[in-house]
Motif scaffolding. Structure first.
Motif, PDB file in Angstrom:
ATOM      1  N   ASP A 171      34.888  55.257  48.519  1.00 19.64           N
ATOM      2  CA  ASP A 171      35.228  53.962  47.928  1.00 19.64           C
ATOM      3  C   ASP A 171      36.161  54.084  46.721  1.00 19.64           C
ATOM      4  O   ASP A 171      36.724  53.085  46.269  1.00 19.64           O
ATOM      5  CB  ASP A 171      33.955  53.218  47.522  1.00 19.64           C
ATOM      6  N   GLU A 172      36.314  55.298  46.213  1.00 18.81           N
ATOM      7  CA  GLU A 172      37.222  55.502  45.065  1.00 18.81           C
ATOM      8  C   GLU A 172      38.631  55.899  45.496  1.00 18.81           C
ATOM      9  O   GLU A 172      39.545  55.985  44.662  1.00 18.81           O
ATOM     10  CB  GLU A 172      36.665  56.591  44.139  1.00 18.81           C
ATOM     11  N   LEU A 173      38.826  56.164  46.771  1.00 17.45           N
ATOM     12  CA  LEU A 173      40.150  56.554  47.252  1.00 17.45           C
ATOM     13  C   LEU A 173      41.117  55.379  47.143  1.00 17.45           C
ATOM     14  O   LEU A 173      40.751  54.236  47.362  1.00 17.45           O
ATOM     15  CB  LEU A 173      40.073  57.027  48.705  1.00 17.45           C
ATOM     16  N   SER A 174      42.349  55.691  46.813  1.00 18.51           N
ATOM     17  CA  SER A 174      43.369  54.652  46.661  1.00 18.51           C
ATOM     18  C   SER A 174      44.741  55.219  47.004  1.00 18.51           C
ATOM     19  O   SER A 174      44.907  56.434  47.127  1.00 18.51           O
ATOM     20  CB  SER A 174      43.380  54.124  45.219  1.00 18.51           C
ATOM     21  N   GLU A 175      45.714  54.330  47.140  1.00 21.05           N
ATOM     22  CA  GLU A 175      47.095  54.757  47.411  1.00 21.05           C
ATOM     23  C   GLU A 175      47.567  55.740  46.354  1.00 21.05           C
ATOM     24  O   GLU A 175      48.227  56.735  46.646  1.00 21.05           O
ATOM     25  CB  GLU A 175      48.029  53.534  47.428  1.00 21.05           C
TER      26      GLU A 175
END
Length: 261
Positions: free
Chosen positions: A104-108
């Protein structure tokens, strides 16, 4: 109403008093009742799993993709053939993995450096079966140079992104691996196994098919090593050509640019 309407329709060459076979109406009534019953049973099982998780695994997170996410529970129930015990076991593992991996902490921004290699991306269009498309360019995957942990983060981020593009009523995505230009330095048994583990343990029934496009002879030994590890998932793999991609999976307007002449 739809059933009633269909039963009142008559062929123009038949008399209006032509009777409806009792067996046909009974079949329709049974089908509707069975559908409602299945829905009720599924709902009961979802609640049973939810209550069991709350009772025995209260430390697991709540919310989206958490122990009280009924959509996720139903998804895992379907995968485990509606066995409550098996669903709880697999779902618990998946939720723990999501927390430990930091899904859930992954981002572009967090995967930007690896994404800029161009080794993978989400296609802008769905395929002809309305599936989001995750594309991998194997010749740009360099395990001797790239950080394997960052590779895994990019993989999971794109799986999540592809799933977010699912149209209503659709459950599966399409994976395409472009093997043109594949060389021995691109071979990565560890990552290929990780990829299929991700779909088996944490995203079950979400991978509809994997296309290996224009596989060179040097790729075959790697596949022979990997195939036994994938078990039933190996049946999702199809070796095909660029021409097959063009004719069977996309229209001229939606074809990925890498497969255009």
């Amino acid at each position: 109403m739809a059933v009633r309407l269909s039963l009142t329709l008559r062929h123009p060459l038949l008399p209006t008093s032509y009777p409806i076979p009792v067996r046909a109406t009974q079949f329709r009534r049974f089908a509707v009742q069975n559908c409602v019953s299945d829905s009720d049973d599924s709902r009961k099982l979802v609640l049973e799993v939810k209550e069991k998780l709350e009772r025995e695994y209260s430390s697991l997170p709540l919310g989206r993709n958490g122990r009280d996410d009924e959509e996720m529970i139903l998804w895992f129930l379907k995968d485990r053939k509606f066995s409550v015990e098996d669903t709880v076991a697999k779902l618990t593992r998946a939720i723990n993995w999501r927390r430990e991996f930091g899904v859930d902490e992954l981002s572009e921004d967090k995967v930007k450096e690896m994404a800029e290699t161009g080794k993978a991306f989400i296609h802008d269009f769905l395929d002809v079966n309305d599936r989001p498309v995750l594309l991998v360019v194997a010749s740009k995957h360099l395990p001797a140079i790239h950080d394997p942990v960052e590779d895994e983060k990019l993989c999971v981020f794109y799986v999540e992104k592809a799933l977010s593009k699912l149209p209503p009523g659709k459950e599966e995505i399409l994976g395409i691996v472009d093997l043109r230009g594949f060389r021995t330095e691109n071979a990565d048994l560890r990552f290929l196994t990780f990829l299929f583990d991700v779909f088996y343990f944490y995203y079950p029934k979400r991978l509809g098919q994997v296309l290996f496009v224009e596989a060179p002879s040097v790729f075959r030994p790697l596949w022979q090593l990997t195939k036994p590890l994938l078990k039933s998932y190996s049946s999702l793999v199809r070796f095909c050509s660029v021409d097959t991609i063009k004719k069977e999976y996309f229209t001229e307007a939606t074809l990925p640019a890498i497969f255009k002449d």
